[in-house]
Design a protein around this motif. Structure first.
Motif, PDB file in Angstrom:
ATOM      1  N   ALA A 163      44.119  36.117  46.744  1.00 53.08           N
ATOM      2  CA  ALA A 163      42.968  36.754  46.121  1.00 53.08           C
ATOM      3  C   ALA A 163      42.282  35.807  45.134  1.00 53.08           C
ATOM      4  N   MET A 164      43.057  34.958  44.498  1.00 56.77           N
ATOM      5  CA  MET A 164      42.517  34.032  43.505  1.00 56.77           C
ATOM      6  C   MET A 164      41.473  33.101  44.075  1.00 56.77           C
ATOM      7  N   GLN A 165      41.645  32.764  45.360  1.00 55.67           N
ATOM      8  CA  GLN A 165      40.816  31.712  45.939  1.00 55.67           C
ATOM      9  C   GLN A 165      39.380  32.161  46.198  1.00 55.67           C
ATOM     10  N   ASP A 166      39.106  33.479  46.149  1.00 57.73           N
ATOM     11  CA  ASP A 166      37.789  33.916  46.628  1.00 57.73           C
ATOM     12  C   ASP A 166      36.682  33.794  45.588  1.00 57.73           C
ATOM     13  N   GLY A 167      36.977  33.331  44.388  1.00 58.83           N
ATOM     14  CA  GLY A 167      35.920  33.064  43.425  1.00 58.83           C
ATOM     15  C   GLY A 167      35.493  34.259  42.591  1.00 58.83           C
ATOM     16  N   HIS A 168      36.000  35.477  42.915  1.00 52.80           N
ATOM     17  CA  HIS A 168      35.652  36.632  42.099  1.00 52.80           C
ATOM     18  C   HIS A 168      36.677  36.829  40.995  1.00 52.80           C
ATOM     19  N   ASP A 169      36.313  37.699  40.046  1.00 53.91           N
ATOM     20  CA  ASP A 169      37.272  38.032  38.988  1.00 53.91           C
ATOM     21  C   ASP A 169      38.215  39.121  39.462  1.00 53.91           C
ATOM     22  N   HIS A 170      39.477  39.019  39.125  1.00 46.99           N
ATOM     23  CA  HIS A 170      40.461  40.043  39.489  1.00 46.99           C
ATOM     24  C   HIS A 170      41.315  40.356  38.286  1.00 46.99           C
ATOM     25  N   VAL A 171      41.903  41.555  38.335  1.00 46.10           N
ATOM     26  CA  VAL A 171      42.827  41.924  37.270  1.00 46.10           C
ATOM     27  C   VAL A 171      44.167  42.306  37.898  1.00 46.10           C
ATOM     28  N   LEU A 172      45.209  41.707  37.395  1.00 50.12           N
ATOM     29  CA  LEU A 172      46.560  42.026  37.863  1.00 50.12           C
ATOM     30  C   LEU A 172      47.250  42.819  36.770  1.00 50.12           C
ATOM     31  N   THR A 173      47.704  44.024  37.109  1.00 46.91           N
ATOM     32  CA  THR A 173      48.421  44.808  36.097  1.00 46.91           C
ATOM     33  C   THR A 173      49.837  45.056  36.573  1.00 46.91           C
ATOM     34  N   MET A 174      50.777  44.986  35.674  1.00 47.68           N
ATOM     35  CA  MET A 174      52.190  45.190  36.019  1.00 47.68           C
ATOM     36  C   MET A 174      52.853  46.080  34.996  1.00 47.68           C
ATOM     37  N   GLU A 175      53.842  46.825  35.481  1.00 46.34           N
ATOM     38  CA  GLU A 175      54.701  47.545  34.550  1.00 46.34           C
ATOM     39  C   GLU A 175      56.061  46.889  34.621  1.00 46.34           C
ATOM     40  N   VAL A 176      56.579  46.449  33.498  1.00 46.28           N
ATOM     41  CA  VAL A 176      57.812  45.692  33.486  1.00 46.28           C
ATOM     42  C   VAL A 176      58.841  46.393  32.612  1.00 46.28           C
ATOM     43  N   LEU A 177      60.051  46.487  33.115  1.00 50.93           N
ATOM     44  CA  LEU A 177      61.127  47.097  32.331  1.00 50.93           C
ATOM     45  C   LEU A 177      61.595  46.113  31.279  1.00 50.93           C
TER      46      LEU A 177
END
Lengths: 353, 480
Positions: free
Chosen positions: B107-121
């Protein structure tokens, strides 16, 4: 027959000798000197023709040499301890296969296109296609793990022959009663009463003995069934095809026209011709069962010859490999000979010059 | 059709059909015959599906069978699982390939902005000191030797031995209770130092990473910016979303003990099994056809010697020799082709010889002889092509036999090696599945699926072979 054995010995010997490396090379902690001494002791440093000649000479006296892996045991000893479990397993399996296959095949042919016919033939085709190393573990999964009916491994099964005489007496009695009721058929096409009795008795003895054995040794049920399944299926198909061919022939029609009962026609007349394809399949079947025991003994942890063979081949245990191959070869060749003789007995049109 | 069919009509149709059939070549006739055989057609379809998916394994298999996901071992069939890598490392700048899940990387390669969200223990580790009597708990002490009356573990919590990290399966600990089987145990009175790993649900952190143009531009932990690198182990991630969409994948047939996808392994395993089946069959066919045709054509003493050789070899317990061959020499793919091919050539040699014997006396062969054609040309132009029907039948029936033999070898531990690496054919998969069953067969899918696919393929090939035999060689119909 001796020619076949000779070729087998030579071929195996050549294969093993041509392989690079020595049986002691893979072992660690064997100092160079000790290794050379060992090779000297087993005569591995001599030219190949001397080794070959020596091996043949010993073989003629029934001596198969000493294992290179278990250095204090002779190959004869190893075979003596490994053969009984394998023989017991293989014998039980082939008897089971015959019992199931002959009955299913005959009924399938007599009641052609019935539900039973279709069902048994579908099961048989499936049984032929599924390899033993799939059926074995799956049977374990179902009967030992899920339903907990039978033990998982057969490593501790009891090698006992005490069941056989009891079964023999019982089966003889039954066979006698059965053959008494089947009247002698037309001359030239029938078995003599004694011969028929003997055949039936032999089969019944075997079946009864196998069953008693299985009842006494539940650990043997899964391996024996696994091993018997593909051959039972094949025998059922052959039997059905053979019977179908025979049922349309004149002599069977004659027997019917005489007013003999359907059972008599099938048992006394049709069976003898219909069983021919099965008899000729018995040679390959014994080969297959010996090979199959390699797998089944591994799955069920049975301390038999099959396991010994795979391990000896992996360990490069020269003389053990040779010994087992020769033994199996001899068994097969003998069995093929027996099959040929039986075939000639059943089908008088075949003559061996 | 609403009109009742007239029997005369049917008869005429059948006659027309017959006439039509007679005008077709033998191959078209056979194809017609085969099409009518439903089981054989079903077999053909299965064989095609399996064969094509094995051929295009790389695009059919959802996962690379060489990449294991060690945090998702022994997942049951159909398990959904988050897209992760062993350890996710988030830091401003371009991430290394192994630091983020592949889909995020893509997804990073396509030039758009993205948001990655995670829930971590987050983990809280408490030290416990258990005084034991055999497997029985006598006393529990927590921090500063304080006695604890009872320890109840939450859903995500677990206990592990401090010494070797072994899990202790207990859910509730109290004096007088026995540790469940599988836990460390010793005879007599002894002390077990344990760690209580608590993963409280309210202790989940929310991690957010924004990125664009191939690089991570910001990392937030619970809304606050995080400087430096943030390492998150795969087993702690409870949720991961890319632009709000959950990143997860399904293991259709589960995973095995090492975290490999079972379905992918079956697809790749089929490639080896079928390849071996096909090539070894071709090897045996070539030898067998040439041997049989030459023996028949040469006749006389040559024929006798050649066929006697076949008879003697027939009586040998061949598979034993193959095993010896495979253990004695390097277990390469070529060795396997040769070994299995050498076993199977005897039957086609016999069949082809029988066929060729009758063909030799046919007019067209005699015509060729009269015209002065060379013997080799007669053999390969006139005789061999006419045995093709039988050869095709033999091929379809031999492939399953060879596949079975190869799998048998793999099962007893003689796996083929390619460039030093063992390759897993179906037999090897079944064997590893059998070893992975567990005490009660709880990990059944590793055995059942490879076994089922293999059996289905063999079953189909056998049916197809039977159908072809009926179609190409009607005299043999009904035989087994």
């Amino acid at each position: 027959m001796p020619l076949v054995l000779f070729v087998l010995v030579t071929l195996t010997f050549a294969l093993i000798r041509a392989a690079p490396g020595s049986p002691f090379q893979g072992e660690r902690n064997v100092p160079e000197q000790v290794r050379q001494q060992l090779e000297e002791k087993y005569g591995l440093n001599d030219p190949w023709y001397e080794q070959y000649g020596r091996y043949l000479g010993r073989l003629a006296q029934g001596d198969l040499g000493i294992s290179t892996k278990y250095r204090d045991r002779t190959v004869n000893e190893i075979i003596r301890t490994g053969l009984p479990p394998t023989a017991l397993l293989g014998g039980t399996a082939i008897v089971l296969a015959l019992a199931i296959g002959l009955v299913a095949g005959t009924i399938g042919a007599v009641r052609q296109n019935s539900v039973f016919d279709y069902a048994s033939m579908s099961v048989a085709t499936l049984g032929m296609s599924v390899p033993t190393f799939v059926t074995g573990p799956v049977l374990v999964l179902v009967f030992a793990f899920a339903w907990k009916l039978l033990p998982v491994s057969a490593s501790g099964f009891e090698v006992s022959y005490s069941a056989w005489p009891v079964a023999a007496v019982l089966a003889l009695h039954v066979a006698w009663r059965v053959t008494e009721r089947v009247r002698v058929g037309a001359a030239g096409f029938s078995w003599g009463r004694e011969a028929a009795c003997a055949w039936l008795a032999a089969l019944l003895v075997a079946v009864a003995a196998a069953l008693t054995l299985l009842v006494r040794n539940t650990a043997l049920i899964l391996p024996a069934v696994t091993l018997a399944l593909p051959y039972g299926s094949r025998i059922a198909r052959l039997m059905r095809a053979g019977m179908l061919e025979v049922v349309g022939q004149d002599y069977v029609r004659t027997a019917r026209a005489k007013g003999l009962s359907e059972t008599t026609v099938v048992v006394r007349h049709a069976l003898k011709g219909g069983i021919l394809p099965v008899v000729s399949f018995l040679g390959p079947a014994v080969t297959g069962i010996l090979v199959g025991s390699l797998v089944v003994e591994r799955i069920f942890a049975i301390p038999g010859l099959g396991r010994e063979f795979v391990e000896s081949a992996l360990n490069r245990d020269y003389f053990l490999v040779l010994g087992i191959v020769i033994l199996d070869g001899a068994l097969l060749v003998t069995f093929n000979l027996v099959v040929d003789v039986v075939y000639g007995f059943l089908d008088p049109r075949i003559r061996y010059d | 059709m609403d009109r009742a069919r007239d029997p005369a009509d049917e008869k005429a149709e059948a006659a027309a059909d017959d006439a039509h059939r007679a005008s077709d070549g033998p191959w078209r006739q056979a194809w017609r015959q085969l099409r009518r055989n439903r089981m054989a057609m079903a077999g053909l379809v299965v064989v095609l599906v399996v064969g094509l998916s094995a051929m295009f394994a790389a695009s059919v298999a959802p996962f690379d069978p060489r990449i294991s996901e060690s945090w998702e071992t022994s997942l049951p069939p159909g398990a959904r699982h988050l897209d992760l890598v062993n350890e996710i490392v988030l830091q401003k700048g371009s991430p290394r390939e192994r630091d983020v899940p592949p889909r995020v990387l893509a997804a990073m390669q396509d030039g758009h902005d993205h948001v990655l969200t995670m829930e971590v223990l987050t983990e809280e580790v408490k030290q416990l000191r258990l005084t034991m009597d055999g497997a029985k708990v006598v006393q529990i002490q927590g921090d500063r030797a304080a006695r604890l009356p009872k320890v109840e573990l939450g859903e995500d919590d677990f206990l592990r031995a401090k010494e070797d990290g072994a899990r202790i399966a207990a859910r509730v600990l109290e004096p007088g209770a026995e540790l469940p089987p599988g836990s460390p145990r010793k005879d007599g009175r002894w002390v077990l130092l344990a760690e209580w790993v608590r993963r409280a649900p309210d202790a989940r952190r929310k991690v957010e990473a924004g990125f664009g143009y191939g690089a991570i531009s910001r990392v937030l932990v619970d809304g606050a910016p995080h400087e430096g690198e943030l390492r998150i182990r795969a087993e702690h991630v409870r949720d991961i979303r890319l632009d709000g969409e959950r990143l997860e994948h399904v293991h259709l047939l589960g995973t095995d003990l090492n975290g490999y996808d079972v379905f992918s392994r079956i697809v790749y395993g089929g490639r080896i099994s079928l390849l071996v089946g096909l090539v070894a069959t071709l090897v045996s066919l070539t030898i067998g056809v040439v041997w049989g045709a030459v023996a028949a054509y040469a006749g006389g003493r040559v024929d006798v010697v050649m066929m006697r050789t076949v008879d003697v070899l027939y009586a040998l317990p061949y598979i034993f020799l193959v095993i010896v061959l495979m253990t004695a020499f390097e277990r390469s793919l070529i060795m396997l082709f040769v070994a299995l091919g050498l076993v199977q050539w005897l039957t086609p040699a016999r069949i082809v010889r029988g066929q060729a014997l009758s063909l030799r006396r046919r007019e067209f062969v005699e015509a060729a002889v009269t015209l002065g054609t060379r013997p080799a040309a007669i053999l390969f132009r006139h005789i061999v092509p006419n045995t093709l029907g039988i050869v095709v039948v033999f091929t379809t029936l031999t492939i399953p036999a060879v596949v079975m033999e190869e799998s048998f070898l793999a099962f007893i531990g003689l796996t083929v090696k390619f460039q030093g690496e063992p390759i897993d054919s179906w037999g090897a998969l079944v064997e590893s599945g059998r070893n992975a069953l567990g005490v009660n067969g709880e990990r059944w899918w590793m055995l059942v699926f490879p076994g089922a696919v293999m059996s289905l393929t063999l079953f189909s090939l056998n049916f197809l072979g039977d159908g072809l035999r009926d179609a190409l060689d009607p005299r043999q119909k009904g035989r087994s």
